[in-house]
Design a protein around this motif. Structure first.
Motif, short mmCIF file in Angstrom:
data_model
loop_
_atom_site.label_atom_id
_atom_site.label_comp_id
_atom_site.label_asym_id
_atom_site.label_seq_id
_atom_site.Cartn_x
_atom_site.Cartn_y
_atom_site.Cartn_z
N ARG A 15 -6.20 -4.44 40.67
CA ARG A 15 -6.38 -5.82 41.13
C ARG A 15 -5.64 -6.03 42.44
O ARG A 15 -6.18 -6.63 43.40
CB ARG A 15 -5.88 -6.81 40.08
N CYS B 228 -10.40 -15.37 42.87
CA CYS B 228 -10.83 -14.66 41.67
C CYS B 228 -9.91 -13.49 41.33
O CYS B 228 -9.83 -13.08 40.16
CB CYS B 228 -12.26 -14.15 41.85
N LEU B 229 -9.23 -12.95 42.33
CA LEU B 229 -8.30 -11.84 42.11
C LEU B 229 -6.87 -12.33 41.85
O LEU B 229 -5.94 -11.53 41.83
CB LEU B 229 -8.32 -10.90 43.31
N VAL C 82 -16.46 -8.86 43.41
CA VAL C 82 -15.39 -9.59 42.73
C VAL C 82 -15.95 -10.83 42.03
O VAL C 82 -15.57 -11.14 40.90
CB VAL C 82 -14.30 -9.99 43.74
N TYR D 124 -17.85 -1.53 38.28
CA TYR D 124 -16.86 -1.69 39.35
C TYR D 124 -16.48 -0.33 39.93
O TYR D 124 -16.42 -0.18 41.16
CB TYR D 124 -15.61 -2.39 38.81
N TYR E 203 -18.86 -3.66 32.71
CA TYR E 203 -18.40 -4.11 34.02
C TYR E 203 -17.40 -3.14 34.63
O TYR E 203 -17.40 -2.92 35.85
CB TYR E 203 -17.77 -5.50 33.91
N PRO F 11 -11.02 -10.88 36.08
CA PRO F 11 -11.94 -9.83 36.54
C PRO F 11 -11.83 -8.51 35.77
O PRO F 11 -12.52 -7.56 36.12
CB PRO F 11 -11.54 -9.64 38.00
N LEU G 102 -17.76 -9.87 38.80
CA LEU G 102 -16.82 -9.41 37.78
C LEU G 102 -16.11 -10.57 37.10
O LEU G 102 -15.77 -10.50 35.92
CB LEU G 102 -15.77 -8.49 38.41
N SER G 103 -15.87 -11.63 37.84
CA SER G 103 -15.03 -12.73 37.35
C SER G 103 -15.80 -14.01 37.05
O SER G 103 -15.18 -15.04 36.81
CB SER G 103 -13.95 -13.04 38.40
#
Length: 320
Positions: A204, A236-237, A186, A161, A157, A197, A189-190
């Motif tokens: 981030r 998510c971030l 995002v 990214y 991942y 993530p 990733l999460s």
């Protein structure tokens, strides 16, 4: 004491309840004889796959919700249908992508072997290898392959990214960015907020600033669909979209757009359903954005993840 602006908890609760109520009432239409006649086949198949995605997170975040039972019944019935498995590959542009989603999103109540058979075909073929797909499609395919617990040859991942546009987006004008692709980067990733993530703290924060700028841009454009996805990406971030200025503005925009029946009647103000649409037109205008809003609200109000795994079966993938 909460530092959220007054009324935003209530706004999110109202958005969520209305959207879930509407979806619970109308999900069965997608598998009805009328829908087979009134809706184009491939968009209907995609809508059912999206419903299965929503069901997965709905079950995690609000398992006791009565409306979830209606959605689950539709998904289980469709996943058991041999006709649906045939329709997955009707359009060759999307066939393997849809088969992967079908296999990954199969509910536990399904007894047919068709989802596993679809996954076995993909493992035996070339779809679960990088090939010539764009980096974003690698990320999407890895997400669903991990969700399904099947082997693949995609990069980790972190590398996917770095190959995406998001790490370089901070210096670009928001008008040059694809907000939908940024948000989905995002989300994949999460695991849509169910795990961290895996970004260094500085990265981030940089990604969050990009997402907030894009959210502000969507508010200016009255773009309801992408704004809802970016609200979820903020969560998510690590941010609470009820506490960011862009998130608060987007939530108020969505609340103002929501119809009395709970639907969001269009992907944007420009695409708002006309004053007296037919029931089919209203459903087609409202379905996807109402689903996105329901998904966002369920996850944002569902808290933070405690475990970083997609499924127990994917632990071995993390080292690849």
């Amino acid at each position: 004491m909460s530092t959220r602006p007054a009324g935003l908890d209530e706004a999110l609760t109202s958005l969520s309840a209305g959207a879930r109520r509407w979806l619970g009432l109308h999900a069965a239409y997608l598998d009805s004889p009328a829908a087979h006649t009134e809706l184009p086949t491939t968009p209907r198949v995609k809508a059912l796959l999206q419903l299965a995605m929503l069901r997965r997170y709905w079950e995690r975040c609000a398992p006791a919700d009565p409306a979830l039972a209606e959605v689950t019944a539709v998904v289980e019935r469709v996943w058991q249908s041999p006709e649906f498995t045939r329709l997955l590959t009707l359009d060759p542009r999307y066939g393997r992508q849809y088969e992967l989603m079908y296999g990954a999103l199969a509910p536990t109540g399904v007894t047919t072997d068709a989802p596993r058979a679809a996954l076995d075909r993909l493992v035996a073929g070339s779809y679960l290898a990088p090939g010539r797909k764009a980096p974003f499609l690698h990320l999407e395919a890895r997400f669903y392959a991990d969700l399904a617990g099947v082997p693949h040859r995609f990069a980790p991942y972190e590398e996917l990214y770095e190959a995406s546009p998001l790490p370089r987006a901070a210096t670009l004008p928001v008008a040059d960015l694809d907000g939908c692709q940024v948000a989905h980067t995002v989300l994949y990733l999460s695991d849509f907020g169910l795990r961290e993530p895996r970004l260094p703290e500085e990265e981030r924060r940089r990604a969050l600033r990009v997402v907030e700028r894009l959210t502000d841009h969507c508010v200016v454009l009255d773009d309801w669909d992408v704004a809802a996805k970016l609200l979820l990406a903020q969560h998510c971030l690590g941010a609470d979209p009820r506490r960011t200025s862009s998130g608060a503005a987007a939530l108020r925009m969505l609340l103002a757009a929501q119809a009395p029946d709970g639907a969001i009647p269009g992907r944007s103000a420009a695409e708002h359903a006309r004053a007296h649409p037919t029931p089919v037109d209203y459903f087609r205008k409202s379905y996807k954005i109402t689903l996105v809003v329901a998904l966002m609200a369920l996850i944002v109000t569902g808290g933070r993840p405690e475990e970083p795994a997609l499924t127990a079966a994917t632990a071995h993938q993390e080292a690849l």
